[in-house]
Design an enzyme around this catalytic site. Structure first.
Site, PDB file in Angstrom:
ATOM      1  CE  LYS A   4       1.099   7.934  -5.697  1.00 49.58           C
ATOM      2  NZ  LYS A   4       2.596   8.724  -5.611  1.00 49.58           N
ATOM      3  CE  LYS A  37       8.985   9.900 -14.062  1.00 49.63           C
ATOM      4  NZ  LYS A  37       7.817   9.343 -13.725  1.00 49.63           N
ATOM      5  CG  ASP A  43       8.799  12.815  -9.654  1.00 45.53           C
ATOM      6  OD1 ASP A  43       8.144  13.001  -8.412  1.00 45.53           O
ATOM      7  OD2 ASP A  43       8.223  12.362 -10.723  1.00 45.53           O
ATOM      8  CE  LYS A  48       8.998   7.429  -4.050  1.00 41.63           C
ATOM      9  NZ  LYS A  48       8.305   7.470  -5.218  1.00 41.63           N
TER      10      LYS A  48
END
Length: 265
Positions: free
Chosen positions: A39, A9, A123, A14
């Protein structure tokens, strides 16, 4: 070549895990990290600042060479960020597709690399994020989750995607948020989908202290217990030979599973 995809998610940690694993591997292996998140923040702590993403480079130069999209960071780790479109415009997964195609065209995957790690958002329902598995750029998958509901919900959906693509799940990484019985919750989740917990990463203030300086924990605090946690995790993943096609829970089963722990939050 070890080709690893780390899914989870958004915001579950991560990137921190990927960058520290890469830093751990860098002492003995040639490593390539590919950030597959719009991002474009996976490699910041390896390189020391944000990299120009592949999509950004292509907007300025339709025929870039490898040096424009691959940048060397801590320990010689080679870093790539796929990037994404401007917020509210275009497909979030397009950067992954474009980046993989460009790197393949540039012959990057044919070079002498020991470990490739993909950091993949898990996600968002978008085919672009399935590229590392669907196009066989990655051989094995690990899911990062905490014991929180939404993180586990996303992890269960990721397991569903892995099963559909007949991917190999190597285990679940518990990135702790400090909730009660967290490791037990994640361990039972992993068991329910036919897998196991391959590593537990405790909360640590050293993570934030390192990230403020745009560094990994392994670079900033190499002798710390937290650095050793990442090294151990990296070793477990590198030596892992136990893989499964996961059996995700259906919605009712998932709710029943999580309800069991509701009183422990």
């Amino acid at each position: 070549m070890k080709r690893i995809a780390i899914y989870g998610k958004g915001g579950i940690g991560k990137s921190t895990i990927v960058s520290n694993m890469a830093a751990a591997y860098s002492s003995h292996h040639r490593v390539l990290v590919i950030g597959c998140d719009p991002k474009a923040d996976t490699t910041r702590t390896l390189y020391g600042e944000r990299l120009p993403a592949v999509l950004d480079v292509l907007r300025e130069n339709r025929k870039p060479d490898a040096s424009e999209v691959i940048h060397e960071g801590f320990g010689g780790v080679r870093c790539v960020e796929s990037g994404g479109p401007e917020p509210g415009v275009g497909c979030a997964g397009r950067g992954v597709i474009v980046a993989m195609n460009l790197l393949e065209k540039l012959g990057v995957f044919e070079e002498e690399i020991d470990v490739i790690i993909y950091d993949v958002l898990g996600d968002v329902v978008c085919g672009g994020f399935a590229v590392p598995l669907r196009e066989e750029f990655a051989d094995e998958v690990y899911i990062v989750t905490s014991g929180e509901y939404m993180s586990l919900y996303a992890a269960n959906n990721i397991a569903r995607g892995i099963r559909k693509l007949r991917g190999k799940l190597g285990g679940v990484i518990c990135n702790c948020r400090g909730i009660r019985n967290e490791v037990d919750i994640v361990s039972e989740f992993a068991s329910r989908i036919g897998s196991r917990v391959i590593g537990v990463v405790p909360r640590s203030s050293l993570v934030q202290e390192s990230e403020i300086e745009a560094k990994t924990v392994i670079e900033s605090f190499p002798e710390s217990e937290q650095a050793e946690v990442y090294r151990k995790l990296a070793d477990e993943v590198y030596l892992n030979t136990e893989f499964v096609v996961p059996e995700p829970m259906d919605p009712e089963e998932f709710e029943e599973f999580f309800r069991k722990f509701r009183g422990d939050d």
